[in-house]
Scaffold this motif. Structure first.
Motif, PDB file in Angstrom:
ATOM      1  N   SER A 149     -11.104 -10.817   1.334  1.00 29.38           N
ATOM      2  CA  SER A 149     -11.552  -9.624   0.620  1.00 29.38           C
ATOM      3  C   SER A 149     -12.905  -9.127   1.095  1.00 29.38           C
ATOM      4  O   SER A 149     -13.363  -8.062   0.668  1.00 29.38           O
ATOM      5  CB  SER A 149     -11.622  -9.908  -0.888  1.00 29.38           C
ATOM      6  OG  SER A 149     -10.347 -10.199  -1.409  1.00 29.38           O
ATOM      7  N   CYS A 150     -13.554  -9.904   1.973  1.00 30.43           N
ATOM      8  CA  CYS A 150     -14.907  -9.566   2.436  1.00 30.43           C
ATOM      9  C   CYS A 150     -15.014  -9.328   3.933  1.00 30.43           C
ATOM     10  O   CYS A 150     -16.007  -8.769   4.398  1.00 30.43           O
ATOM     11  CB  CYS A 150     -15.875 -10.693   2.067  1.00 30.43           C
ATOM     12  SG  CYS A 150     -16.288 -10.802   0.315  1.00 30.43           S
ATOM     13  N   SER A 170      -5.235  -8.683   5.964  1.00 30.14           N
ATOM     14  CA  SER A 170      -5.755  -8.597   4.603  1.00 30.14           C
ATOM     15  C   SER A 170      -6.365  -7.221   4.377  1.00 30.14           C
ATOM     16  O   SER A 170      -6.394  -6.371   5.279  1.00 30.14           O
ATOM     17  CB  SER A 170      -6.798  -9.699   4.359  1.00 30.14           C
ATOM     18  OG  SER A 170      -7.205  -9.724   3.012  1.00 30.14           O
ATOM     19  N   THR A 171      -6.874  -7.028   3.159  1.00 33.05           N
ATOM     20  CA  THR A 171      -7.547  -5.790   2.775  1.00 33.05           C
ATOM     21  C   THR A 171      -8.797  -6.154   1.996  1.00 33.05           C
ATOM     22  O   THR A 171      -8.765  -7.055   1.145  1.00 33.05           O
ATOM     23  CB  THR A 171      -6.636  -4.918   1.892  1.00 33.05           C
ATOM     24  OG1 THR A 171      -5.412  -4.662   2.591  1.00 33.05           O
ATOM     25  CG2 THR A 171      -7.306  -3.595   1.545  1.00 33.05           C
ATOM     26  N   THR A 172      -9.904  -5.496   2.296  1.00 34.49           N
ATOM     27  CA  THR A 172     -11.131  -5.787   1.558  1.00 34.49           C
ATOM     28  C   THR A 172     -10.998  -5.350   0.105  1.00 34.49           C
ATOM     29  O   THR A 172     -10.101  -4.583  -0.262  1.00 34.49           O
ATOM     30  CB  THR A 172     -12.337  -5.052   2.170  1.00 34.49           C
ATOM     31  OG1 THR A 172     -12.126  -3.639   2.029  1.00 34.49           O
ATOM     32  CG2 THR A 172     -12.537  -5.403   3.634  1.00 34.49           C
ATOM     33  N   SER A 173     -11.916  -5.839  -0.701  1.00 36.18           N
ATOM     34  CA  SER A 173     -11.919  -5.460  -2.116  1.00 36.18           C
ATOM     35  C   SER A 173     -12.234  -3.979  -2.294  1.00 36.18           C
ATOM     36  O   SER A 173     -12.010  -3.424  -3.376  1.00 36.18           O
ATOM     37  CB  SER A 173     -12.930  -6.316  -2.887  1.00 36.18           C
ATOM     38  OG  SER A 173     -14.224  -6.163  -2.344  1.00 36.18           O
ATOM     39  N   TRP A 174     -12.731  -3.322  -1.225  1.00 41.56           N
ATOM     40  CA  TRP A 174     -13.006  -1.884  -1.294  1.00 41.56           C
ATOM     41  C   TRP A 174     -11.959  -1.072  -0.534  1.00 41.56           C
ATOM     42  O   TRP A 174     -12.118   0.122  -0.321  1.00 41.56           O
ATOM     43  CB  TRP A 174     -14.417  -1.572  -0.821  1.00 41.56           C
ATOM     44  CG  TRP A 174     -14.789  -2.129   0.530  1.00 41.56           C
ATOM     45  CD1 TRP A 174     -14.726  -1.491   1.731  1.00 41.56           C
ATOM     46  CD2 TRP A 174     -15.304  -3.437   0.801  1.00 41.56           C
ATOM     47  NE1 TRP A 174     -15.152  -2.314   2.744  1.00 41.56           N
ATOM     48  CE2 TRP A 174     -15.528  -3.516   2.199  1.00 41.56           C
ATOM     49  CE3 TRP A 174     -15.607  -4.553   0.010  1.00 41.56           C
ATOM     50  CZ2 TRP A 174     -16.030  -4.667   2.812  1.00 41.56           C
ATOM     51  CZ3 TRP A 174     -16.102  -5.692   0.616  1.00 41.56           C
ATOM     52  CH2 TRP A 174     -16.313  -5.745   2.000  1.00 41.56           C
ATOM     53  N   ASP A 180      -8.025 -12.346   6.874  1.00 44.68           N
ATOM     54  CA  ASP A 180      -8.182 -13.552   6.070  1.00 44.68           C
ATOM     55  C   ASP A 180      -8.028 -14.745   7.015  1.00 44.68           C
ATOM     56  O   ASP A 180      -6.908 -15.186   7.298  1.00 44.68           O
ATOM     57  CB  ASP A 180      -7.137 -13.590   4.961  1.00 44.68           C
ATOM     58  CG  ASP A 180      -7.377 -14.714   3.961  1.00 44.68           C
ATOM     59  OD1 ASP A 180      -7.944 -15.747   4.355  1.00 44.68           O
ATOM     60  OD2 ASP A 180      -6.998 -14.544   2.784  1.00 44.68           O
ATOM     61  N   GLU A 206     -19.992 -14.272  -0.230  1.00 39.58           N
ATOM     62  CA  GLU A 206     -20.246 -14.055  -1.648  1.00 39.58           C
ATOM     63  C   GLU A 206     -21.138 -15.114  -2.272  1.00 39.58           C
ATOM     64  O   GLU A 206     -21.834 -14.840  -3.256  1.00 39.58           O
ATOM     65  CB  GLU A 206     -18.914 -14.012  -2.407  1.00 39.58           C
ATOM     66  CG  GLU A 206     -18.029 -12.847  -2.037  1.00 39.58           C
ATOM     67  CD  GLU A 206     -16.675 -12.906  -2.719  1.00 39.58           C
ATOM     68  OE1 GLU A 206     -16.162 -11.839  -3.077  1.00 39.58           O
ATOM     69  OE2 GLU A 206     -16.133 -14.017  -2.897  1.00 39.58           O
TER      70      GLU A 206
END
Length: 231
Positions: A149-150, A170-174, A180, A206
């Motif tokens: 996510s980052c 994957s896809t970032t949280s934004w 990943d 994080e």
């Protein structure tokens, strides 16, 4: 402050132990020589083993450590040995440190798997090197790393890696393209038949208690995944 975190062990022909060094130790190539030397001295004292570093280049080369680990640092992204009393170190600051063990024979490996190493197959290469030496690694540890996510990447780079390791997409949280790395490594371990996989659930970006190049840039230090054995 605890020097070694997330300590674990398995027993077989030898006792095999793993841990991850605390952020208080600076083990990166950019650290002053005396700072890195002192960090290694502390690792040696904590593990009662001779620490062995590699010059990591984001490739898939494996290096056999066939003595007590003293001498010139070797270039590669995976170290493996059957020698007790040697602590193999894989350094990271967002990449994935992967530790492998065959409790039945005492063979161990430490692997540095960043984005290029994941695509190049450094983890499967380490498993293959162990098996060529007569071992059958059955336990793996995935250390702290930047999460899916980052870890934002350009779409074309995402596509290139996912073409080799689809599970890494994957896809970032934004909402932007990401990779990943941990999921990619886990898929490679699964494909190699290693099902006892123990994961340290921490995102380096994080969690400020871990070094992160994505978060801190050139100021980021390096921690290490360490694996060693003894009678």
């Amino acid at each position: 402050m605890t020097l070694l975190r997330h300590h674990d062990r398995v027993e077989g022909n030898l006792v095999i132990e793993v841990a991850f060094t605390d952020v208080s130790l600076s083990l990166g190539d950019a650290a002053e020589a005396e700072v890195r030397h002192e960090a290694l001295r502390q690792v040696a004292a904590a593990t009662m083993a001779t620490p062995v570093l590699m010059h990591q280049v984001h490739g898939a080369d494996t290096v056999l450590v066939d003595d007590r680990g003293e001498g010139e640092v070797q270039t590669g992204d995976a170290l493996y040995t059957s020698q007790p009393g040697v602590a193999l170190l894989a350094r990271a600051a967002d990449c994935v440190p992967v530790l492998l063990a065959d409790p039945a024979t005492g063979w161990i490996a430490a692997v540095h798997s960043g984005r290029p190493g994941l695509a190049a197959g450094v983890v499967p290469a380490a498993v293959a090197a162990l098996r060529a030496g007569g071992a059958d690694p059955s336990v793996a540890w995935i250390g702290p790393h930047v999460c899916g996510s980052c870890y934002e990447v350009p779409a074309d780079l995402q596509d290139a890696v996912a073409a080799v390791v689809p599970e890494a997409r994957s896809t970032t949280s934004w909402g932007t393209p990401a990779l990943d790395l941990g999921s990619g490594v886990r898929a490679q371990l699964d494909a190699a038949g290693i099902t006892d996989v123990r994961v340290v659930d921490a995102c380096t970006r994080e969690d400020p208690s871990w070094p992160s190049h994505r978060r801190d840039g050139a100021a980021a230090t390096r921690f290490a995944g360490a694996i060693w054995s003894h009678p």
